[in-house]
Design a protein around this motif. Structure first.
Motif, short mmCIF file in Angstrom:
data_model
loop_
_atom_site.label_atom_id
_atom_site.label_comp_id
_atom_site.label_asym_id
_atom_site.label_seq_id
_atom_site.Cartn_x
_atom_site.Cartn_y
_atom_site.Cartn_z
N GLU A 220 6.83 18.55 -9.57
CA GLU A 220 7.01 17.14 -10.57
C GLU A 220 8.11 16.41 -10.06
O GLU A 220 9.25 17.10 -9.44
N VAL A 221 7.91 15.46 -10.35
CA VAL A 221 9.35 14.33 -10.01
C VAL A 221 10.24 14.37 -11.04
O VAL A 221 9.91 14.22 -12.24
N THR A 222 11.59 14.83 -10.87
CA THR A 222 12.54 14.90 -11.82
C THR A 222 13.44 13.86 -11.89
O THR A 222 14.43 13.73 -12.60
N GLU A 223 13.45 12.91 -10.64
CA GLU A 223 14.55 11.86 -10.56
C GLU A 223 13.89 10.72 -9.59
O GLU A 223 13.27 11.01 -8.68
N VAL A 224 14.29 9.46 -9.95
CA VAL A 224 13.48 8.51 -9.27
C VAL A 224 14.77 7.39 -9.12
O VAL A 224 15.46 6.92 -9.75
N THR A 225 14.61 7.02 -7.74
CA THR A 225 15.32 5.75 -7.43
C THR A 225 14.61 4.93 -6.77
O THR A 225 13.65 5.21 -5.96
N ALA A 226 14.74 3.61 -6.88
CA ALA A 226 14.14 2.56 -6.32
C ALA A 226 14.49 1.09 -6.08
O ALA A 226 15.65 0.65 -6.56
N PHE A 227 14.36 0.49 -4.75
CA PHE A 227 14.83 -0.68 -4.53
C PHE A 227 13.80 -1.41 -3.86
O PHE A 227 13.01 -0.92 -3.14
N ARG A 228 14.17 -2.75 -3.69
CA ARG A 228 13.22 -3.53 -3.30
C ARG A 228 13.31 -3.86 -1.92
O ARG A 228 14.26 -4.11 -1.15
N GLY A 229 12.29 -4.09 -0.99
CA GLY A 229 12.29 -4.48 0.34
C GLY A 229 11.55 -6.08 0.46
O GLY A 229 11.65 -6.89 -0.54
N PRO A 230 11.28 -6.59 1.62
CA PRO A 230 10.59 -7.66 1.66
C PRO A 230 9.29 -8.09 0.74
O PRO A 230 8.50 -6.95 0.56
N GLU A 231 9.18 -9.18 0.26
CA GLU A 231 7.95 -9.58 -0.53
C GLU A 231 7.62 -8.60 -1.56
O GLU A 231 8.73 -8.22 -2.33
N ASP A 232 6.55 -8.06 -1.76
CA ASP A 232 6.28 -6.94 -2.84
C ASP A 232 6.70 -5.73 -2.43
O ASP A 232 6.33 -4.61 -3.27
N GLU A 313 4.18 7.07 -16.08
CA GLU A 313 5.53 7.25 -16.40
C GLU A 313 6.65 7.15 -15.16
O GLU A 313 7.60 6.30 -15.29
N ILE A 314 6.21 7.57 -14.08
CA ILE A 314 6.99 7.55 -13.06
C ILE A 314 7.13 6.25 -12.31
O ILE A 314 8.15 5.82 -12.00
N LEU A 315 5.94 5.55 -12.29
CA LEU A 315 6.00 4.20 -11.79
C LEU A 315 6.85 3.15 -12.60
O LEU A 315 7.35 2.31 -12.08
N ALA A 316 6.55 3.24 -13.97
CA ALA A 316 7.17 2.54 -14.99
C ALA A 316 8.70 2.72 -14.72
O ALA A 316 9.65 1.83 -14.87
N GLU A 317 9.18 3.95 -14.65
CA GLU A 317 10.58 4.18 -14.45
C GLU A 317 11.02 3.69 -13.04
O GLU A 317 12.25 3.14 -13.27
N ALA A 318 10.36 3.63 -12.25
CA ALA A 318 10.61 2.98 -10.90
C ALA A 318 10.76 1.46 -11.20
O ALA A 318 11.78 0.78 -10.50
N GLU A 319 10.00 0.87 -11.77
CA GLU A 319 9.92 -0.38 -12.07
C GLU A 319 11.26 -0.87 -12.72
O GLU A 319 11.77 -1.85 -12.64
N GLU A 320 11.48 0.07 -13.94
CA GLU A 320 12.74 -0.21 -14.76
C GLU A 320 13.93 -0.13 -13.62
O GLU A 320 14.94 -1.11 -13.93
N ARG A 321 14.00 0.69 -12.78
CA ARG A 321 15.21 0.98 -11.74
C ARG A 321 15.37 -0.64 -11.12
O ARG A 321 16.36 -0.90 -10.66
N LEU A 322 14.31 -0.99 -10.65
CA LEU A 322 13.83 -2.25 -9.81
C LEU A 322 14.46 -3.29 -10.44
O LEU A 322 15.37 -4.33 -10.05
N GLY A 323 14.34 -3.38 -11.77
CA GLY A 323 14.78 -4.76 -12.51
C GLY A 323 16.45 -4.42 -12.84
O GLY A 323 16.72 -5.49 -13.27
N LYS A 324 17.12 -3.26 -12.71
CA LYS A 324 18.37 -3.32 -12.79
C LYS A 324 19.28 -3.43 -11.73
O LYS A 324 20.40 -3.39 -11.67
N ARG A 325 18.36 -3.69 -10.68
CA ARG A 325 19.24 -4.12 -9.34
C ARG A 325 19.17 -5.54 -9.01
O ARG A 325 18.39 -6.22 -9.26
#
Length: 325
Positions: A220-232, A313-325
């Motif tokens: 199971e995924v217990t922690e998610v970090t996300a950031f953007r690269g080029p384009e999408d 849930e995991i992808l939504a959490e990643a998307e939320e992390r992206l929105g905070k950067r």
């Protein structure tokens, strides 16, 4: 490349006659209808259902009646038109497969479950957690079986590889890269016109596939970090319940020569690399088999709607992390 280019548990009903008690089709086979008549339905779901010996392809409904009629004529089944036609399709079937955008899919799954139909969903279940949870709750309340079609979980080569690596264990880390060139200026791929892919990008289109392999192998995924690269393009860093970590790079806008799929595990046994696979139709055949088996035995499949909810849930959490950067 996208999956198209690559050519927890709910409580399913134990009876092969379907939760609605409608009975089954010829020779006791499950009657399966198709919701959707777009490119993915044309390439994968319709030909797979028509050629599967274990089910009866009972009909097609789509938001565009002319598309449903054309696809039904191709595969010698019945087209159902309009809002009334959707109800007629559900009444005529034991199970329904979906090939529609995720946020169209989720409320239709609720309706199908309440009609007593088992459900074979496309990934992702939805792009919102609330909508995905409502669909999962409806499936559980109705007592119908569910399977979410993540290609890597059902394509024979990658399915066997995932099971083998899960049994092996001892994995320290993993890296995944799935880059498509769908939105390269030179691309004329028919899936580039998909509004939901254009809006949500590689995170939501490709993320479910990568997670569907990483989670059964690493936990199971217990922690998610996300950031953007080029384009999408999106880069994910994940921690898993086993203590292992993983990274994933996902995107649909890469130059054609940069596109491709690679997933590698590193651990006690050295490296293990995801094999190539081919044929979305054969993978969908296996997903149909999984649904039939779940209906027959009453046991939920590992890739059921509750797993699909967790992916959302995991992808939504990643998307939320992206929105905070």
């Amino acid at each position: 490349m996208t999956e198209e280019e690559q050519t927890s548990a709910s409580a399913p009903a134990a009876s092969p006659e379907g939760a609605s008690g409608q009975g089954t089709g010829a020779q006791g086979r499950l009657r399966v209808g198709l919701v959707g008549a777009g490119p993915w339905a044309e390439e994968t779901q319709a030909p797979a259902l028509a050629s599967h010996d274990g089910v009866v392809f009972a009909g097609i409904w789509a938001r565009r009646p002319e598309a449903a009629r054309a696809l039904a004529d191709t595969w010698d089944t019945t087209a159902y038109d309009g809002e009334e036609g959707l109800g007629e399709l559900l009444a005529a079937c034991d199970a329904v497969a979906f090939a529609v955008p995720p946020d169209v899919q989720a409320p239709l799954v609720v309706r199908a479950a309440r009609a007593g139909c088992h459900v074979l969903l496309d990934k992702p279940v939805a792009t919102g957690v609330r909508e995905a949870r409502a669909a999962a709750d409806a499936v559980a309340a109705a007592g119908v079986a569910s399977v979410v079609f993540c290609t890597l979980r059902f394509a024979p080569a990658t399915r066997a590889w995932t099971a083998e690596q899960s049994a092996t264990g001892g994995w320290f880390t993993a890296s995944a890269r799935w880059l498509g060139s769908l939105y390269d200026p030179a691309s004329d791929h028919r899936f580039a016109a998909s509004p939901w892919r254009r809006e949500k990008g590689g995170l939501w289109d490709l993320g479910p596939h990568v997670l569907s392999v990483l989670i059964p192998v690493l936990g199971e995924v217990t922690e998610v970090t996300a950031f953007r690269g080029p384009e999408d393009t999106v880069h994910l860093a994940l921690r898993h319940a086993s203590g292992a970590s993983s990274t994933a790079t996902l995107g649909l806008s890469a130059p054609p020569k940069a596109a491709g799929v690679h997933l590698e595990l590193l651990g006690d046994q050295g490296p293990a690399t995801l094999p190539r696979w081919a044929g979305s139709v054969s993978a969908f055949h296996a997903a149909v088999d999984a649904l039939v088996e779940s209906v027959r035995t009453g046991r939920p499949d590992d890739c059921d709607i509750r797993f699909g909810l967790r992916l959302t849930e995991i992808l939504a959490e990643a998307e939320e992390r992206l929105g905070k950067r």
